[in-house]
Design an enzyme around this catalytic site. Structure first.
Site, PDB file in Angstrom:
ATOM      1  N   LYS A 193     -47.314  11.638  -2.754  1.00 27.69           N
ATOM      2  CA  LYS A 193     -46.853  12.285  -1.528  1.00 27.69           C
ATOM      3  C   LYS A 193     -47.052  11.336  -0.356  1.00 27.69           C
ATOM      4  CE  LYS A 193     -48.702  14.626   1.801  1.00 27.69           C
ATOM      5  NZ  LYS A 193     -47.811  14.320   2.950  1.00 27.69           N
ATOM      6  N   GLU A 267     -60.402   7.238   0.267  1.00 25.33           N
ATOM      7  CA  GLU A 267     -60.506   6.138   1.222  1.00 25.33           C
ATOM      8  C   GLU A 267     -60.178   6.744   2.574  1.00 25.33           C
ATOM      9  OE1 GLU A 267     -60.203   3.701   3.835  1.00 25.33           O
ATOM     10  OE2 GLU A 267     -58.226   3.160   3.067  1.00 25.33           O
ATOM     11  N   CYS A 301     -58.115   1.902   9.920  1.00 19.71           N
ATOM     12  CA  CYS A 301     -59.432   2.498   9.679  1.00 19.71           C
ATOM     13  C   CYS A 301     -60.556   1.464   9.711  1.00 19.71           C
ATOM     14  CB  CYS A 301     -59.440   3.256   8.355  1.00 19.71           C
ATOM     15  SG  CYS A 301     -58.816   2.330   6.951  1.00 19.71           S
ATOM     16  N   GLU A 398     -63.497   8.639  16.071  1.00 22.15           N
ATOM     17  CA  GLU A 398     -62.433   7.710  15.692  1.00 22.15           C
ATOM     18  C   GLU A 398     -61.187   8.010  16.527  1.00 22.15           C
ATOM     19  OE1 GLU A 398     -60.514   5.904  11.594  1.00 22.15           O
ATOM     20  OE2 GLU A 398     -60.896   8.048  11.685  1.00 22.15           O
TER      21      GLU A 398
END
Length: 495
Positions: A193, A267, A301, A398
């Protein structure tokens, strides 16, 4: 203090090639087929705000059909030799290479990436497939031998079966490659996906490789995570789910997977500290943060987004950093001089601007940038935030945009403690000329990757993955193939 005058403008390309759009539909059983729903999702060029195309808003029934195709194909694919699977991966790499310009143009149009970033993404995807082809043929494991008297033990590395894959919007084709290559190399089939915002290069890849991969080995279902991703995660015939995404998305996947006790490979996000000691090469560190903090517009990231610098050199380093960031060029796809492009979407653009407003409310100094850039597209100025105290929200939240914060420390122990004060554990860097410090400090940092005197340098042969809230499992390297395999012990009685 905030900057009240615009410091950056967007370099806009005179013309860019029209992207080659993929076929419409869900890619199931080796071909594009209609979705079970007539609903669609707009795919937008974030640099222009124009709608590029629509893709199906997939359903649980679409996922079920894709999983059924993967299940039907898994035994035959698992029975192929590593050599045969490697040949397929090499062919995929060759197809991407032969269509490099097509993929770069399509990726840039779907994400707003400038040329240098789009080119690097495609080159890295090619390298990932080529590395995994070799790694698939070079498993190392415990040697067959007698570990109990008169009994010979053999270790088999087997595919896990059907793997569900959920990829993010920041590196669409590259993150698909990071998963597809080792998943196939280990002998699994998969249902993938892509992000509903950035599915185009993944669908184009499926279109171009359909004749080279057996039907059902690769299946792609587009649609929202709450529907498609959730069904993949809970599906009883999916044996492992791998996701690259936010911490929240990873938590949802793990919770849904728990019902069928399937393995998960996570992850997730990061808030990478950049620890700069007094003896560091400050000019090199400033240039390193310019590159690694703002690569892909900071939508990364592992971005070098949180600087901790020794108080004795903080003023000098900050001066150097502000100068570097002031020189960054912002541009649209096709603008050759651009270093960074747009944010991925209107929603993310607004999230970053909200974070900048919170920074102002918290009283931090915005030394450069900090504003939206006028004109079409979701562009935000490269931003440096200074005078950040310990444990301020910006040190742990973040932002995932072109924003770097600077805080200071006084001792080595304080630097390590402060760097580790985050839920994330993906990546960090240490900047020093002291050889002893360069060996001891990385061992104390609770992050899956630690660079010394660099940041965000990726080697396909080396593992990528985090600790703590950044998840578990490893992408890249031979460890990725291990993650998508299972170990079977067979013991023969010779007595």
């Amino acid at each position: 203090m905030t900057t009240e005058t615009a410091q950056f403008t967007v370099i806009r390309a005179d013309a860019t090639p029209a992207p080659s759009l993929p076929a419409f539909g869900q890619f199931i059983g080796g071909k594009f087929v209609p979705s079970s729903s007539s609903e669609t999702v707009d795919v937008v060029n974030p640099a222009t705000e124009e709608v590029l195309t629509q893709v199906p808003a997939g359903t649980a029934e679409d996922v079920d059909a894709a999983v059924a195709a993967a299940v039907a194909a898994k035994d035959a694919w698992a029975a192929t030799t590593p050599r045969d699977r490697a040949a397929v991966l090499l062919k995929i790499a060759d197809i991407i290479e032969a269509n490099r310009e097509l993929f770069e143009t399509l990726e840039a149009a779907n994400t707003g990436k400038p040329p240098a970033v789009a080119e690097d993404d495609i080159s890295s995807a090619i390298d990932t497939f080529r590395f995994s082809a070799g790694a698939a043929r070079a498993y190392s494991t415990l040697g067959a031998d007698d570990y109990a008297e008169n009994h010979t033990s053999v270790i088999h590395r087997e595919p896990v079966g059907v793997v569900g894959v959920i990829t993010p919007w920041n590196y669409p084709l590259l993150m698909a490659a990071w998963k597809i290559a080792p998943v196939l190399g280990a002998g699994n089939t998969l249902v993938l996906k892509p992000s509903e915002q950035t599915p185009l290069t993944t669908l184009k890849l499926a279109e171009l490789i359909a004749g080279e991969v057996p039907a059902g080995v690769i299946n792609i279902v587009t649609g929202p995570g709450r529907v498609v991703g959730n069904r993949l995660s809970e599906h009883p015939h999916v044996d492992l789910v791998a996701i690259t995404g936010s911490v929240g998305s990873g938590q949802k996947v793990a919770a849904a997977a728990a019902g069928s006790v399937k393995r998960v490979h996570l992850e997730l996000g990061g808030k990478a500290p950049v620890v700069i000691f007094a003896d560091a090469d400050l000019e090199a560190a400033a240039k390193g943060v310019r590159s690694a903090g703002f690569w892909n517009g900071g939508q990364e990231c592992g971005a070098a987004c949180r600087v901790l610098v020794h108080e004795s050199v903080a003023d000098k380093f900050t001066e150097l950093l502000v100068k570097e960031i002031s020189e960054i060029t912002v541009g649209t796809p096709g603008a050759d001089d651009a270093e960074i492009g747009s944010m991925i979407s209107k929603a993310h653009y607004e999230r970053v601007l909200e974070a900048l407003e919170d920074i102002r409310k918290d009283g931090h100094t915005i030394a450069v940038g900090g504003r939206a850039i006028e004109g079409p597209g979701y562009f935000i100025e490269p931003t440096v935030v200074t005078n950040v105290p310990a444990q301020a929200p910006i040190t742990s939240n973040e932002i995932f945009g072109p924003v770097v914060s600077v805080e200071t420390f006084s001792t080595d122990d304080e630097a390590v403690t402060r760097a580790n004060e985050t839920i994330y554990g993906l990546a960090a860097s240490v900047w020093t000329k002291d050889s002893a410090r360069s060996l001891t400090v990385p061992r104390k940092l609770d992050f899956g990757t630690v660079w010394v005197n660099s940041h965000l340098v990726i080697a396909t042969e080396m593992p990528w993955g985090g600790f703590k809230g950044s998840g578990y499992g490893r992408d890249l390297s031979s460890y990725a193939l291990d993650d998508f395999s299972r170990t079977k012990h067979v013991m023969y009685n010779r007595g």
